[in-house]
Design an enzyme around this catalytic site. Structure first.
Site, short mmCIF file in Angstrom:
data_model
loop_
_atom_site.label_atom_id
_atom_site.label_comp_id
_atom_site.label_asym_id
_atom_site.label_seq_id
_atom_site.Cartn_x
_atom_site.Cartn_y
_atom_site.Cartn_z
N GLY A 181 -5.38 -24.51 23.48
CA GLY A 181 -6.35 -24.25 24.55
C GLY A 181 -5.80 -23.25 25.54
N GLY B 66 4.10 7.91 8.01
CA GLY B 66 4.27 6.47 8.05
C GLY B 66 4.02 5.89 6.66
CD GLU C 94 10.90 -4.04 5.73
OE1 GLU C 94 10.93 -4.31 4.52
OE2 GLU C 94 11.85 -4.26 6.51
CG PHE D 134 15.45 1.87 5.81
CD1 PHE D 134 15.94 2.74 4.84
CD2 PHE D 134 14.10 1.52 5.77
CE1 PHE D 134 15.10 3.25 3.86
CE2 PHE D 134 13.27 2.01 4.79
CZ PHE D 134 13.76 2.89 3.84
N1 CAA Z 1 10.74 1.28 -7.01
C1 CAA Z 1 11.30 2.34 -7.63
N2 CAA Z 1 10.66 3.52 -7.77
C2 CAA Z 1 9.42 3.61 -7.25
C3 CAA Z 1 8.78 2.54 -6.59
C4 CAA Z 1 9.50 1.33 -6.48
N3 CAA Z 1 8.98 0.27 -5.86
N4 CAA Z 1 7.57 2.93 -6.17
C5 CAA Z 1 7.40 4.19 -6.58
N5 CAA Z 1 8.53 4.61 -7.23
C6 CAA Z 1 8.76 5.91 -7.88
C7 CAA Z 1 7.72 6.09 -8.97
O1 CAA Z 1 8.15 5.54 -10.19
C8 CAA Z 1 7.59 7.59 -9.05
O2 CAA Z 1 8.70 8.10 -9.78
P1 CAA Z 1 8.49 9.24 -10.91
O3 CAA Z 1 8.07 10.46 -10.12
O4 CAA Z 1 9.84 9.36 -11.54
O5 CAA Z 1 7.43 8.75 -11.81
C9 CAA Z 1 7.76 8.02 -7.61
O6 CAA Z 1 8.48 6.96 -6.95
C10 CAA Z 1 6.47 8.26 -6.91
O7 CAA Z 1 5.67 7.08 -6.99
P2 CAA Z 1 4.16 7.06 -6.46
O8 CAA Z 1 3.42 8.21 -7.09
O9 CAA Z 1 3.63 5.69 -6.65
O10 CAA Z 1 4.37 7.40 -4.90
P3 CAA Z 1 3.32 7.64 -3.74
O11 CAA Z 1 3.71 8.83 -3.00
O12 CAA Z 1 1.92 7.54 -4.27
O13 CAA Z 1 3.61 6.42 -2.76
C11 CAA Z 1 3.38 4.20 -1.85
C12 CAA Z 1 3.50 5.11 -3.11
C13 CAA Z 1 3.35 2.78 -2.39
C14 CAA Z 1 2.11 4.46 -1.08
C15 CAA Z 1 4.63 4.42 -0.97
O14 CAA Z 1 4.60 5.67 -0.38
C16 CAA Z 1 4.76 3.37 0.12
O15 CAA Z 1 5.26 2.27 -0.12
N6 CAA Z 1 4.37 3.71 1.38
C17 CAA Z 1 4.61 2.85 2.51
C18 CAA Z 1 5.94 3.18 3.15
C19 CAA Z 1 6.47 2.06 3.99
O16 CAA Z 1 6.46 0.89 3.61
N7 CAA Z 1 6.96 2.40 5.17
C20 CAA Z 1 7.56 1.43 6.04
C21 CAA Z 1 8.82 2.00 6.61
S1 CAA Z 1 10.15 0.95 6.80
C22 CAA Z 1 9.88 0.02 8.16
O17 CAA Z 1 8.85 -0.52 8.36
C23 CAA Z 1 11.01 0.00 9.08
C24 CAA Z 1 11.63 -1.18 9.58
O18 CAA Z 1 12.69 -0.99 10.13
C25 CAA Z 1 11.10 -2.58 9.55
#
Ligand code: CAA
Length: 385
Positions: A340, A132, A364, A124
């Site tokens: 230890g 990030g 994540e 993914f």
């Molecule tokens: N489920 C469904 N829709 C969602 C959602 C969810 N959990 N969270 C947000 N949305 C939707 C919202 O409803 C909104 O939709 P509308 O525009 O229709 O209202 C839209 O997405 C935007 O939502 P936000 O305004 O809350 O979005 P944001 O830009 O403020 O971001 C955040 C929110 C929680 C900070 C998000 O950006 C986030 O989770 N960031 C972290 C990213 C992350 O976890 N990265 C890790 C990468 S994967 C990894 O680690 C790889 C691996 O291989 C292990």
């Protein structure tokens, strides 16, 4: 054990995975940590055991298991080999689940049976060098040309980037929009223009490859779009909701392993004429750690049960991930302390567990991002007014 009773089927899955992983994965985990060899053969065995598409319905080759069974299995794999667990987690929680939920019938029929058999591993790709915690800042683009999309850009820290058979990649299809300008695509490994870049030399989870993926005029058929144009952010967030329960499960598994190793060590180590397990300071550590692991386990079960009941579980997944990933870092540190001086040597597994657990508060979604999600959930809940 959860506050509800596990079913016979859930207990059977837990015991089958425990037997397999303690016999097969634990025996080679230290060697894999040293050589960084990807556990391809073990993953294939796990496919045969039904662990690589656990929540996928049988018509697409999966087990049709519930999320409770999945977290039990993932915790058991993590107990024995955290590197194998992260590959299993991304593959099941994010890749298989996203294709099941958002894929077309043709995509499900083409890709899910290969994934559930572990003939191919899923990856993914959301994160980029400058995007990030804030994935909306991503710069990878996908431009429509006739019946194809041309993807350009680079992704970073991609679990299984080198060893995957397909990757779900997000890219901007409309630069004028923010969240809704992002789309998701299934890209098969070997597609011209998909290049595996730098492979990270990490402190932990060393047998799981973490790579850059570079897209240089990488063309995919339009039918490889997952969901509709503009659905990419929603697909990523939905996948991460499930993925975060998976990280909680990994944390619980590694923490339980660390505690079990520390207890074994404390019962065997003599100092001042006694086993060190007789000393009250150490017994209190053990009591506190066992309690913390149980608390994390309950949060994990609670989020998993909500997912199974098809309730919105975004906040509970973040709570489970936040608490469990911070917990396992405290616990592996404390268990190393109990060992230890031996704790920092390769003579005992605790040194590897300590390194493996470190990234759990980061990938994540960092702990800080989980607090954003949780506080959003609390503050937006009108019932609390
Ligand atoms: N489920 C469904 N829709 C969602 C959602 C969810 N959990 N969270 C947000 N949305 C939707 C919202 O409803 C909104 O939709 P509308 O525009 O229709 O209202 C839209 O997405 C935007 O939502 P936000 O305004 O809350 O979005 P944001 O830009 O403020 O971001 C955040 C929110 C929680 C900070 C998000 O950006 C986030 O989770 N960031 C972290 C990213 C992350 O976890 N990265 C890790 C990468 S994967 C990894 O680690 C790889 C691996 O291989 C292990």
């Amino acid at each position: 054990m959860p506050f509800f009773k596990l079913t016979d089927e859930q207990l059977m899955i837990q015991s089958m995975v425990r037997e397999f992983s303690r016999k097969v994965l634990a025996a080679t985990a230290a060697e894999r940590d040293k050589t960084k060899e990807f556990p391809a053969g073990n993953l294939k065995q796990m496919g045969d055991l039904g662990l690589m598409g656990m929540m996928i319905p049988p018509e697409y080759g999966g087990e049709g298991a519930d999320t409770i069974s999945y977290v039990l299995a993932l915790s058991e794999v993590a107990y024995s080999c955290a590197s194998t667990a992260v590959v299993m987690s991304v593959h099941n929680s994010i890749v298989c689940e996203s294709i099941l939920k958002f894929g077309s019938e043709a995509q499900k029929q083409k890709y899910l049976p290969q994934l559930t058999d572990a003939d191919i591993i899923g990856a993914f790709a959301l994160t980029e060098p400058h995007a990030g915690s804030d994935p909306v800042a991503q710069m990878t683009t996908a431009e429509k040309k006739g019946d194809r999309y041309v993807i350009n850009g680079s992704k970073r820290f991609i679990t299984s980037g080198k060893n995957c058979g397909l990757v779900i990649v997000t890219a901007k299809t409309d630069e004028s929009k923010k969240h809704k300008g992002i789309s998701a695509f299934i890209v098969e490994q070997g597609t011209p223009g998909l290049i595996v870049g730098n492979i990270e030399d990490k402190m932990g989870l060393r047998a799981s490859d973490t790579t850059d993926l570079i897209f240089e005029n990488c063309e995919v058929p339009a039918e490889n779009m997952l969901g509709n144009e503009g659905d990419g952010f929603k697909i990523a967030m939905t996948g991460l909701d499930g993925g975060r329960i998976g990280i909680a499960a990994q944390s619980v598994g590694v923490a339980q392993a660390a505690l079990d190793h520390a207890v074994k060590y404390a019962k065997g180590r003599d100092q001042f004429g006694h086993k060190i397990s007789k000393f009250q300071g150490l017994r209190w550590y053990i009591a506190e750690m066992a309690t913390e692991i149980e608390a994390a386990r309950q949060l994990m079960f609670s989020a998993a049960a909500m997912k199974d009941r098809k309730e919105k579980y975004t906040m509970q997944a973040s709570m489970a991930k936040l608490f469990a990933s911070e917990m396992v870092n405290r616990i592996t540190g404390k268990c190393l302390q109990i060992h230890g001086g031996y704790g920092v040597t390769k003579d005992y597994p605790i040194e590897r567990l300590y390194r493996d657990a470190r990234v759990f508060t980061i990938y994540e979604g960092t702990s800080e991002i989980q607090k954003v999600v949780i506080s959003n959930g609390i503050l937006k809940d009108k019932r609390k007014m």
